[in-house]
Design a protein around this motif. Structure first.
Motif, PDB file in Angstrom:
ATOM      1  N   LEU A   1       0.844  -1.431  -0.146  1.00  0.00           N
ATOM      2  CA  LEU A   1       0.175   0.210  -0.204  1.00  0.00           C
ATOM      3  C   LEU A   1       0.605   1.434  -0.275  1.00  0.00           C
ATOM      4  O   LEU A   1       0.551   2.137  -1.062  1.00  0.00           O
ATOM      5  CB  LEU A   1      -0.812  -0.002   1.173  1.00  0.00           C
ATOM      6  CG  LEU A   1      -2.194   0.743   1.423  1.00  0.00           C
ATOM      7  CD1 LEU A   1      -3.317   0.447   2.571  1.00  0.00           C
ATOM      8  CD2 LEU A   1      -1.776   2.263   1.774  1.00  0.00           C
TER       9      LEU A   1
ATOM     10  N   GLY B   1      -6.046   8.960 -10.073  1.00  0.00           N
ATOM     11  CA  GLY B   1      -5.885   8.676  -8.796  1.00  0.00           C
ATOM     12  C   GLY B   1      -6.912   7.788  -8.226  1.00  0.00           C
ATOM     13  O   GLY B   1      -7.050   7.529  -7.592  1.00  0.00           O
ATOM     14  N   ILE B   2      -8.212   8.133  -9.432  1.00  0.00           N
ATOM     15  CA  ILE B   2      -9.473   6.503  -9.906  1.00  0.00           C
ATOM     16  C   ILE B   2      -8.526   5.341  -9.830  1.00  0.00           C
ATOM     17  O   ILE B   2      -9.120   4.565  -8.348  1.00  0.00           O
ATOM     18  CB  ILE B   2     -10.435   7.258 -10.529  1.00  0.00           C
ATOM     19  CG1 ILE B   2     -11.097   8.463 -10.538  1.00  0.00           C
ATOM     20  CG2 ILE B   2     -11.163   5.572 -11.068  1.00  0.00           C
ATOM     21  CD1 ILE B   2     -11.617   8.801 -11.391  1.00  0.00           C
TER      22      ILE B   2
ATOM     23  N   VAL C   1      -5.527   0.260  -3.895  1.00  0.00           N
ATOM     24  CA  VAL C   1      -5.209   1.390  -2.770  1.00  0.00           C
ATOM     25  C   VAL C   1      -6.358   1.098  -2.164  1.00  0.00           C
ATOM     26  O   VAL C   1      -5.612  -0.492  -0.727  1.00  0.00           O
ATOM     27  CB  VAL C   1      -4.849   2.652  -2.605  1.00  0.00           C
ATOM     28  CG1 VAL C   1      -4.559   3.160  -0.912  1.00  0.00           C
ATOM     29  CG2 VAL C   1      -3.075   2.832  -2.911  1.00  0.00           C
ATOM     30  N   ASN C   2      -7.300   0.694  -2.202  1.00  0.00           N
ATOM     31  CA  ASN C   2      -8.664   0.163  -1.625  1.00  0.00           C
ATOM     32  C   ASN C   2      -8.750  -1.508  -1.437  1.00  0.00           C
ATOM     33  O   ASN C   2      -9.095  -1.975  -0.227  1.00  0.00           O
ATOM     34  CB  ASN C   2     -10.264   0.822  -1.540  1.00  0.00           C
ATOM     35  CG  ASN C   2     -10.210   2.369  -1.640  1.00  0.00           C
ATOM     36  OD1 ASN C   2      -9.604   2.665  -0.397  1.00  0.00           O
ATOM     37  ND2 ASN C   2     -11.062   2.991  -2.246  1.00  0.00           N
TER      38      ASN C   2
ATOM     39  N   THR D   1       2.688   7.356  -6.099  1.00  0.00           N
ATOM     40  CA  THR D   1       2.097   7.740  -6.708  1.00  0.00           C
ATOM     41  C   THR D   1       2.012   9.683  -6.831  1.00  0.00           C
ATOM     42  O   THR D   1       2.724  10.411  -7.331  1.00  0.00           O
ATOM     43  CB  THR D   1       0.086   8.176  -5.623  1.00  0.00           C
ATOM     44  OG1 THR D   1      -0.181   6.861  -6.063  1.00  0.00           O
ATOM     45  CG2 THR D   1      -0.326   9.726  -6.460  1.00  0.00           C
TER      46      THR D   1
ATOM     47  N   VAL E   1      -6.330  12.847 -12.521  1.00  0.00           N
ATOM     48  CA  VAL E   1      -7.153  12.613 -11.984  1.00  0.00           C
ATOM     49  C   VAL E   1      -7.553  11.070 -12.062  1.00  0.00           C
ATOM     50  O   VAL E   1      -8.191   9.852 -11.457  1.00  0.00           O
ATOM     51  CB  VAL E   1      -8.714  13.084 -12.812  1.00  0.00           C
ATOM     52  CG1 VAL E   1     -10.465  12.732 -12.721  1.00  0.00           C
ATOM     53  CG2 VAL E   1      -8.836  14.496 -12.287  1.00  0.00           C
TER      54      VAL E   1
ATOM     55  N   TYR F   1      -6.485   4.524  -6.182  1.00  0.00           N
ATOM     56  CA  TYR F   1      -7.408   4.802  -5.330  1.00  0.00           C
ATOM     57  C   TYR F   1      -8.297   3.266  -5.012  1.00  0.00           C
ATOM     58  O   TYR F   1      -8.054   3.045  -4.017  1.00  0.00           O
ATOM     59  CB  TYR F   1      -8.296   5.647  -4.614  1.00  0.00           C
ATOM     60  CG  TYR F   1      -9.279   6.264  -3.847  1.00  0.00           C
ATOM     61  CD1 TYR F   1      -8.592   5.891  -2.581  1.00  0.00           C
ATOM     62  CD2 TYR F   1     -10.507   6.557  -4.000  1.00  0.00           C
ATOM     63  CE1 TYR F   1      -9.430   6.203  -1.693  1.00  0.00           C
ATOM     64  CE2 TYR F   1     -10.883   6.436  -3.006  1.00  0.00           C
ATOM     65  CZ  TYR F   1     -10.577   6.478  -1.658  1.00  0.00           C
ATOM     66  OH  TYR F   1     -11.822   6.553  -0.085  1.00  0.00           O
ATOM     67  N   THR F   2      -8.629   2.855  -6.130  1.00  0.00           N
ATOM     68  CA  THR F   2      -8.985   1.745  -6.132  1.00  0.00           C
ATOM     69  C   THR F   2      -8.382   0.669  -5.572  1.00  0.00           C
ATOM     70  O   THR F   2      -8.085  -0.356  -4.896  1.00  0.00           O
ATOM     71  CB  THR F   2      -9.669   1.279  -7.572  1.00  0.00           C
ATOM     72  OG1 THR F   2     -10.852   2.668  -8.220  1.00  0.00           O
ATOM     73  CG2 THR F   2     -10.884  -0.186  -7.155  1.00  0.00           C
TER      74      THR F   2
ATOM     75  N   LEU G   1       1.326   4.867  -2.583  1.00  0.00           N
ATOM     76  CA  LEU G   1       1.269   6.174  -2.290  1.00  0.00           C
ATOM     77  C   LEU G   1       2.670   6.977  -2.551  1.00  0.00           C
ATOM     78  O   LEU G   1       2.641   7.763  -3.764  1.00  0.00           O
ATOM     79  CB  LEU G   1       1.266   6.402  -0.924  1.00  0.00           C
ATOM     80  CG  LEU G   1       0.481   5.837  -0.337  1.00  0.00           C
ATOM     81  CD1 LEU G   1       0.428   5.736   1.613  1.00  0.00           C
ATOM     82  CD2 LEU G   1      -1.284   5.871  -1.178  1.00  0.00           C
TER      83      LEU G   1
END
Lengths: 636, 279
Positions: free
Chosen positions: B68, B142-143, B149-150, B75, B139, B146-147, B72
């Motif tokens: 995880l 990020g999307i 990472v989730n 990113t 964007v 973020y998925t 980050l």
């Protein structure tokens, strides 16, 4: 400001009865009234709530006492005179209104309820300086504690320094352009004789002064220990001094609303003949955008604090979880204001930079429409991004997606404004005066603030940076590096018009560049500390972050020294600077077309505008060449 | 006026046809300041490469302790590099404006004879497209990220597809406590975690808002009174990592710290045994 004998002799004879009471009221009677109101209500509340003549601090007693302070202060300054007279059916007559506008042109008008926008502008300048000085002093104390590894203050005292520093600086930054420059310059820039509602203008200023005292008092009554955000339910634990913060915010929000309406109406309705929207200076747009954002969003700040006050004094539980309240509710209401507020702060600063750079580059604005679209885009998106402050609150993890998108969208209008800035610089020789030099610094800081903002707008990156010193450094780059430095450029630029004297640029440059270098040292090191994992608002940090904190502290002292030098330059030029001509920069906006010192009603004859104020430069040779090649008429 | 122009191609006979776009670009690129700015631009862009490495490398003061956290770091690295050209360009222009196009000082208002450039549709269009494209990329990244990472937080990255270990995190002024409901509710003030097994944190607070932050693992979640918030991670590095509170929580907020200790299977079992749990 020079009062000649003939002017004094020509002063109208005022009717004695009412004017005498008007004349007696000034800032000293205001403080006296405030103190009396405070003490009377303090005793009354003690008797009412506790049955004692003087009971110790409690939330209810302090709340009532602060209300007494506010009412007493405003009555003492004379804010209610007009209202009472109006209720009595006899409004101020002409002579009284002229007295209130400061017709006598004496120094005393700066110490009373004067409606002239120029006086209010100067008053705002001084009040803002005081607020920034309070915030700056606290910043020095905070940095001193963080730079050494021993305990200099009690942790609670330290936390209240952090909170008070935050709120003082936020409010100071909101005021620093819109207050002095907005009130003094904007009416002249649009070619008006005064603001639309001169009495409201004075009201907005004195409300700020009235609100400021409880904020300072709260420092000595337990303080604001919860950061400027005063997150609930931590704030409930704070002693009654925290009511000072609530009082401050509520009154300040009212002042903001009053001032916003006033500026908006002035800008929309009172522009000179011929000043169409495409001929209105860009600074006026940015001020309109800023107050236009403040008007709908500041009430949220007020609500959040009123609900918190109600939790404190009326046993409600909006934000107290064990009694069914919600901590997320507070965060939402707070940040719905909290993010647009950032644009309230930086828009006038950016607008001032656009307005100023044109003069020193002697070139038209690269693209007026693009700048307007940029400002409008920021205004449109400002209200849709607040929850990026709440990515890590666990409120709704899936809401991270839409708020990430809306936040990153803001980079588009912001970059359009940057394009106008660099486009205006493009191929231009530059007149290297201090305001222009400051603008280079502002653009540089804006780049750094923008990049780090991109990280924070992205949920995965924010998972590391949220709540760390990285965030602190980022918003200092935006608010201080862009907002405050932009305001410094604006103050130096409009100083000759406001005071009649030139700013001492030599001393001012030394101060500014010292502060600038100190700023880079402080906040670059703070980025490093935050990146390593140092949380915000800590009292002491572990060994790991000590070095970067020490560097930050050295930088902060440099900022302090630089700002003091700048302040010294400001004060000495105000007292004994070179007398300024009416238009020392050769600017084309209307405020420079009137004499300095500015006459009471600004313009002997109201101006008529026939073109936009950016008629600088010579026809572009490349453009002429291209037009010849394409057989077009060369543009003049 | 002609000495201002340094068009390298020889002048053509006059014609009423517009210059072809390629020629216009050619004449533009041949101007000396364009070459200079391009050179400064390259330098100003390259500055960001070491900064990107430094930023990503030092996030959380060391190597990532979970996949995880690796995401980050990636990113931050990518975002810095992607925005570097744009920032480098702005930096190059302000540097060149400051030093390159000439300067005048003095008290008199100078007559600089600067060209009155009012708008350039091509520049505005290109800039808007570039910036929009950049924003679109950010964007999208990020999307997607973020998925990812989730999914990592939900335990998708553990090699053996183990059941997540549930840990209850409790924040109070000013200490952390951790309890393990599946291990008979044992509790500890140091967070012990098994290696390479997904963990789900269910966090709540006894008093005010705290923020549970295991720095090198990239776990960060607010710990709210009256609510349970979720986070998760699969620790993939053995060792001891700092846990800090990242939300101001009162007087001793700065000292609300503890350690997360990641143990291999044998150590984990012996820790459980020492706590009186028989596996």
């Amino acid at each position: 400001m020079t009062t000649t004998a003939t002017e004094t002799a020509a002063m109208p004879v005022y009717p004695k009865n009412f004017l005498r009471s008007l004349r007696r009221q000034n800032v000293f009677t205001a403080f006296a009234g405030g103190i009396v109101g405070f003490l009377v209500m303090r005793v009354a509340a003690s008797l009412f709530f506790r049955g004692e003549f003087w009971h110790g601090d409690s939330n209810r007693i302090i709340t009532v006492a602060f209300i007494g302070w506010g009412v007493g202060f405003m009555a003492g300054i004379g804010a209610f005179n007009g209202v009472f007279r109006w209720f009595a059916g006899k409004d101020l007559d002409h002579a009284e209104a002229e007295y209130m506008a400061g017709k006598d042109l004496g120094v005393k008008r700066y110490f009373r309820y004067t409606t002239d926008h120029k006086v209010v502008g100067i008053q705002y300048l001084v009040v803002t300086m005081v607020i920034l000085a309070i915030g700056g002093t606290l910043a020095m104390l905070i940095r001193t504690q963080l730079g050494i590894s021993m305990e200099l203050f009690n942790p609670n005292t330290y936390n209240s320094f952090v909170g008070t520093h935050g709120v003082a600086m936020v409010v100071g930054m909101i005021l620093v352009v819109t207050g002095p420059i907005g009130n003094f310059i904007v009416p002249m820039m649009v070619g008006a004789r005064d603001m639309a509602f001169p009495r409201l203008n004075a009201l907005s200023l004195w409300l700020v002064v009235a609100a400021l005292i409880p904020l300072v008092m709260s420092l000595f009554m337990g303080g604001i220990r919860d950061g400027w955000t005063v997150y609930q339910p931590l704030a409930i634990q704070a002693p009654p001094g925290a009511v000072g913060y609530i009082f401050f915010i509520v009154i300040f929000s009212i002042s903001t609303a009053v001032s916003s309406v006033n500026l908006l109406v002035t800008i929309v309705r009172m522009r000179a003949r011929g000043m169409t929207w495409s001929r209105t200076p860009i600074f006026v747009y940015s001020v309109a955008a800023s107050v236009g954002l403040a008007l709908p969003f500041f009430p949220f700040y007020m609500y959040s604090q009123l609900l918190a006050l109600s939790d404190r004094t009326l046993s409600t539980s909006f934000f107290i979880p064990e009694r069914g309240g919600s901590v997320w509710l507070y965060e939402h209401i707070f940040w719905i204001l909290g993010h647009p507020e950032v644009y309230v702060i930086i828009l006038p600063g950016i607008g001032a930079c656009l307005e100023i750079m044109v003069v020193f580059l002697r070139k038209p604005l690269f693209s007026f429409r693009t700048a307007v679209v940029g400002i409008a885009g920021i205004v449109a998106l400002a209200g849709l991004v607040w929850a990026h402050h709440m990515f890590m609150t666990g409120w709704a993890p899936l809401a991270g997606y839409p708020f990430m998108i809306s936040t990153e969208m803001i980079s588009i209008p912001l970059s359009l404004i940057v394009l106008v800035m660099i486009g205006t610089m493009w191929r231009g020789k530059v007149w290297t005066r201090l305001p222009m030099m400051i603008i280079y610094a502002v653009v540089f800081n804006k780049i750094i603030g923008g990049l780090t903002g991109i990280f924070l707008s992205d949920v995965p990156a924010d998972m590391h940076f949220h709540g760390s010193m990285f965030v602190t450094a980022h918003f200092h780059y935006m608010l201080m590096g862009t907002g405050l430095f932009g305001a410094m450029a604006a103050i130096v630029f409009w100083f000759p018009k406001m005071t009649g004297r030139m700013f001492d640029e030599r001393l001012g440059s030394i101060g500014f560049w010292t502060a600038f270098v100190g700023f880079q040292i402080t906040f670059m090191a703070m980025f490093a500390a935050g990146n390593l994992g140092m949380p915000r608002r800590v009292f002491q940090s572990s060994e790991l972050f000590l070095l970067s904190n020490q560097i930050s502290t050295v930088g902060a002292y440099m900022i302090g020294v630089g700002m003091l030098i700048f302040l010294a330059a400001l004060i000495s030029s105000w007292k004994s600077g070179v007398i300024a001509s009416s238009n020392p920069w050769g600017s084309q906006t209307l405020e420079w077309q009137t004499p300095t010192p500015v006459p009471l009603e600004n313009f002997p004859v109201l101006p008529v505008v026939t073109s936009d104020p950016y008629q600088y430069g010579v026809p572009d040779p490349y453009q002429v060449e291209r037009d010849l090649e394409t057989q077009k008429e060369p543009v003049a | 006026m002609s000495q201002d122009l340094d068009t390298s191609p020889p002048p053509e006979p006059p014609t009423n046809r517009p210059l072809p776009p390629g020629d216009r670009l050619g004449t533009f690129l041949a101007r000396p300041y364009v070459k200079h700015i391009a050179a400064i631009w390259v330098v100003c862009t390259l500055i960001w490469v070491p900064i990107a490495y430094w930023l990503a490398g030092n996030m959380g003061a060391g190597p990532a302790a979970s996949k995880l956290m690796g995401a980050l770091k990636e990113t931050v690295f990518v975002f810095t590099l992607v925005s570097a050209p744009l920032m480098g360009f702005v930096l190059a222009v302000i540097l060149y404006s400051w030093l390159g196009w000439g300067r005048v000082s003095g008290d008199e208002v100078p007559d600089l004879k600067n060209p009155a450039i009012k708008g350039n549709p091509i520049a505005v269009t290109i800039w808007t497209i570039v910036v929009s494209f950049l924003a679109f990329f950010l964007v999208t990244w990020g999307i997607v990220e973020y998925t990812v990472v989730n999914n990592y937080a939900a335990g998708s990255d553990n090699p053996e597809k183990l059941q997540p270990l549930e840990v209850h995190v409790t924040g109070q002024q000013w200490l952390w406590s951790f309890s393990y409901p599946e291990q008979g509710g044992i509790s500890s003030e140091t967070l012990f975690l098994p290696h390479n097994r997904p963990v789900v944190f269910k966090a709540t607070s006894k008093d005010v808002i705290h923020n549970f932050w295991i720095v090198p693992m990239g776990v960060k979640i607010d710990v709210n009174p009256g609510a349970v918030t979720l986070a998760g991670v699969t620790p993939d590095t053995l060792g001891s990592f700092p846990i800090r509170c990242a939300e101001l929580c009162g007087m001793h907020h700065a000292f609300m710290q503890t350690q997360a200790v990641v143990l291999d299977k044998a150590d984990w079992n012996s820790w459980l045994a020492s706590m009186g749990v028989t596996s």
